[in-house]
Design an enzyme around this catalytic site. Structure first.
Site, PDB file in Angstrom:
ATOM      1  N   GLU A 111    -100.261  88.940 -30.763  1.00 14.80           N
ATOM      2  CA  GLU A 111     -99.582  88.218 -31.584  1.00 14.80           C
ATOM      3  C   GLU A 111     -98.663  89.346 -32.348  1.00 14.80           C
ATOM      4  OE1 GLU A 111     -98.547  85.350 -32.907  1.00 14.80           O
ATOM      5  OE2 GLU A 111     -99.491  84.627 -31.006  1.00 14.80           O
TER       6      GLU A 111
ATOM      7  N   HIS B  27    -103.517  85.183 -35.358  1.00 14.91           N
ATOM      8  CA  HIS B  27    -102.247  84.907 -36.345  1.00 14.91           C
ATOM      9  C   HIS B  27    -102.517  85.412 -37.537  1.00 14.91           C
ATOM     10  CE1 HIS B  27    -101.535  81.725 -33.187  1.00 14.91           C
ATOM     11  NE2 HIS B  27    -100.183  82.252 -33.475  1.00 14.91           N
TER      12      HIS B  27
ATOM     13  N   HIS C 294     -90.336  86.077 -30.070  1.00 14.14           N
ATOM     14  CA  HIS C 294     -91.604  86.079 -30.274  1.00 14.14           C
ATOM     15  C   HIS C 294     -92.342  85.468 -28.983  1.00 14.14           C
ATOM     16  CE1 HIS C 294     -95.840  85.611 -32.199  1.00 14.14           C
ATOM     17  NE2 HIS C 294     -95.641  84.732 -31.403  1.00 14.14           N
ATOM     18  N   GLU C 295     -91.910  84.273 -28.724  1.00 17.19           N
ATOM     19  CA  GLU C 295     -92.368  83.486 -27.520  1.00 17.19           C
ATOM     20  C   GLU C 295     -92.216  84.187 -26.201  1.00 17.19           C
ATOM     21  OE1 GLU C 295     -94.573  81.059 -27.823  1.00 17.19           O
ATOM     22  OE2 GLU C 295     -94.306  81.260 -30.238  1.00 17.19           O
TER      23      GLU C 295
ATOM     24  N   HIS D 177     -94.375  86.939 -25.392  1.00 12.84           N
ATOM     25  CA  HIS D 177     -95.660  86.762 -25.111  1.00 12.84           C
ATOM     26  C   HIS D 177     -95.658  86.871 -23.417  1.00 12.84           C
ATOM     27  CE1 HIS D 177     -98.014  85.757 -28.330  1.00 12.84           C
ATOM     28  NE2 HIS D 177     -97.407  84.812 -28.696  1.00 12.84           N
TER      29      HIS D 177
ATOM     30  N   ASP E  93    -108.615  79.898 -34.768  1.00  9.53           N
ATOM     31  CA  ASP E  93    -107.414  80.666 -34.226  1.00  9.53           C
ATOM     32  C   ASP E  93    -107.878  81.775 -33.510  1.00  9.53           C
ATOM     33  OD1 ASP E  93    -104.560  81.334 -34.196  1.00  9.53           O
ATOM     34  OD2 ASP E  93    -105.010  82.755 -36.124  1.00  9.53           O
TER      35      ASP E  93
ATOM     36  N   TYR F 220    -106.140  87.222 -25.399  1.00  5.66           N
ATOM     37  CA  TYR F 220    -105.712  86.279 -26.561  1.00  5.66           C
ATOM     38  C   TYR F 220    -107.128  86.043 -27.314  1.00  5.66           C
ATOM     39  CZ  TYR F 220    -102.233  83.705 -29.239  1.00  5.66           C
ATOM     40  OH  TYR F 220    -101.388  83.323 -30.210  1.00  5.66           O
TER      41      TYR F 220
HETATM   42 ZN   LIG Z   1     -97.707  83.847 -30.652  1.00  5.93          ZN
END
Ligand SMILES: [Zn+2]
Length: 351
Positions: A188, A266, A164-165, A168, A261, A179
Site C-alpha cells: 500500500e 491501509h 496508486h492503482e 499496484h 483490512d 498483500y
Molecule cells: Zn491500494
C-alpha cells in the site's frame, strides 16, 4: 484486492444514519457487498526486472478506456483508444489523461515502459456499477466507480488515486509484496508513494510544494476531509461525523494489530508513508529524483522478500540510497532519519 477506499471507511459510511447522506450509506453497503471480482494470479517472470540505467527514447503508452455503463461487468464497451480524441465524458478523459501521466513518470524518470516494463497496454474501465464507492486494480485493469455523489465525488479526477492503482501493478511485476500484514502495508505504501510522485511530476511540484495527500478532491464539500490519506501527517486526512477520524498511525509505537483490512494494510502504511515524505522534504527538490529513485531501485532490486517487514524494506532503501547517491550523501542521511523518525529500526546503517 487492492481498493483505494479501505473497508473500514465503507463500514463507517454503511452504518451511518446521517440524514444529510440518504444515498451514501446504501452505496457503501453495496460497495462492501460487491467487492471487486476475484482475480487470478498474474503469471510474471521470477527474475525481477533489471533497473535500467537511463531511459533511452521515451516510449508511448497504449491506453484503452472502456465504459461499464453502470453495470458491474468488465471490461465494458471500448470508448477511447490511444491517440483518439477526447470523448467529452469527463470520467473517460480523466482516466485517459491519468494513465498517460502515470506512464510518463515511470517511463521518463525510471526508464520503465508501462506496468510490466514491456509496454503492456494500460486499460481502464469507468462508470463501473451504480454510485460505486471505490476504485481498484484487478490485476489487468483499473476500474473506477462514479461515487455516490454525497460523500464521494468519483475517482477519476484524482491523479494520486490513478497512480496508486497502477503502482499496484508495478509492485506485482517486481517485488510482489504479499498483500497481508507488514508486507501488505508496504505494498500500500509503495502505491501511495508512486501515486504522490505521479501527481507531483505532472504538476512540476517539489517536495515542499507537494501536498503529500492521496485522493485529494474525492470527498464532496459535505465531508470534513481533505483526502483519503496524508503521507506527511498520517491520521489527519479527515475528521468527520460520518467518516470518523483518519485512523492511520504515524509511528511504530502506534502500529495497529488487526485482522481487518488484510492486517491493517491501509492503516499501517501511514508509517512508511511518513518516512518517505519526511526524507523527501529533508532532501527537497523533486522527490522523484531522490526518494523516488531510491524506492524504485528498492522495488526492482530483487532483494526484497514477498513477506518483507518494515525493517527489511527500510534496510534495503538505505542500501540503495548509498549505491545511488553515495555513503556521505544527503539522500542517505535523509532516508535514515526518515525511518528513525517513525520508529523503524535501521541498525547496521552507519554513517
Ligand atoms: Zn491500494
Amino acid at each position: 484486492m487492492p481498493t483505494i477506499v479501505p473497508p473500514y471507511l465503507l463500514d463507517r459510511i454503511a452504518e451511518s444514519a446521517d440524514p444529510r447522506f440518504p444515498l451514501a450509506a446504501e452505496a457503501a453497503r453495496r460497495a462492501l457487498l460487491r467487492l471487486p471480482p476475484a482475480r487470478l494470479p498474474l503469471i510474471v517472470p521470477d527474475a525481477p526486472d533489471q533497473p535500467s540505467a537511463l531511459p533511452d527514447a521515451p516510449s508511448q503508452p497504449d491506453r484503452r478506456i472502456s465504459d461499464a455503463e453502470g453495470r458491474e461487468t468488465l471490461p465494458g464497451r471500448l470508448v477511447r483508444r490511444e491517440g483518439e480524441r477526447a470523448t467529452g465524458d469527463e470520467a473517460v478523459d480523466d482516466a485517459y489523461d491519468g494513465l498517460g501521466d502515470t506512464h510518463r513518470l515511470f517511463d521518463r524518470v525510471f526508464g520503465r515502459d508501462s506496468i510490466d516494463g514491456a509496454g503492456m497496454p494500460l486499460e481502464a474501465t469507468v462508470h463501473f456499477g451504480r454510485a460505486y464507492d471505490n476504485a481498484f486494480w484487478d490485476g489487468e485493469r483499473m476500474v473506477f466507480g462514479d461515487g455516490d455523489g454525497e460523500i464521494f465525488t468519483g475517482f477519476t479526477d484524482s491523479l494520486s488515486v490513478i497512480g496508486h492503482e497502477l503502482a499496484h501493478g508495478v509492485t506485482e511485476h517486481t517485488a510482489r509484496l504479499r498483500y497481508q500484514g507488514q508486507s501488505g502495508a508496504l505494498n500500500e505504501h509503495v502505491s501511495d508513494a508512486f501515486g504522490a510522485l505521479v501527481e507531483q511530476y505532472a504538476l512540476g511540484q517539489d517536495a515542499t510544494a507537494a501536498t503529500w495527500l492521496i485522493g485529494e478532491g474525492i470527498f464532496t464539500d459535505a465531508v470534513q476531509g481533505r483526502a483519503l490519506r496524508s503521507m506527511l501527517e498520517p491520521g489527519t486526512a479527515y475528521d468527520d461525523d460520518v467518516l470518523g477520524r483518519d485512523p492511520q498511525p504515524a509511528h511504530m509505537r502506534d502500529y495497529i494489530e488487526t485482522r481487518e483490512d488484510n492486517g491493517g494494510v491501509h492503516l499501517n502504511s501511514g508509517i512508511p508513508n511518513r518516512a518517505f515524505a519526511l526524507a523527501a522534504r529533508q532532501i527537497d527538490g523533486f522527490a522523484w529524483e531522490s526518494v523516488g529513485r531510491i524506492w524504485y531501485d528498492t522495488l526492482t532490486s530483487g532483494r526484497l522478500g514477498e513477506n518483507a517487514t518494515f525493517e527489511q524494506f527500510a534496510a534495503e532503501t538505505l542500501r540503495q540510497a548509498e549505491l545511488r547517491f553515495g555513503p556521505d550523501s544527503l539522500e542517505l542521511r535523509a532516508v535514515r532519519e526518515g525511518w528513525q523518525e517513525v520508529g523503524v529500526a535501521v541498525e547496521g546503517a552507519q554513517g
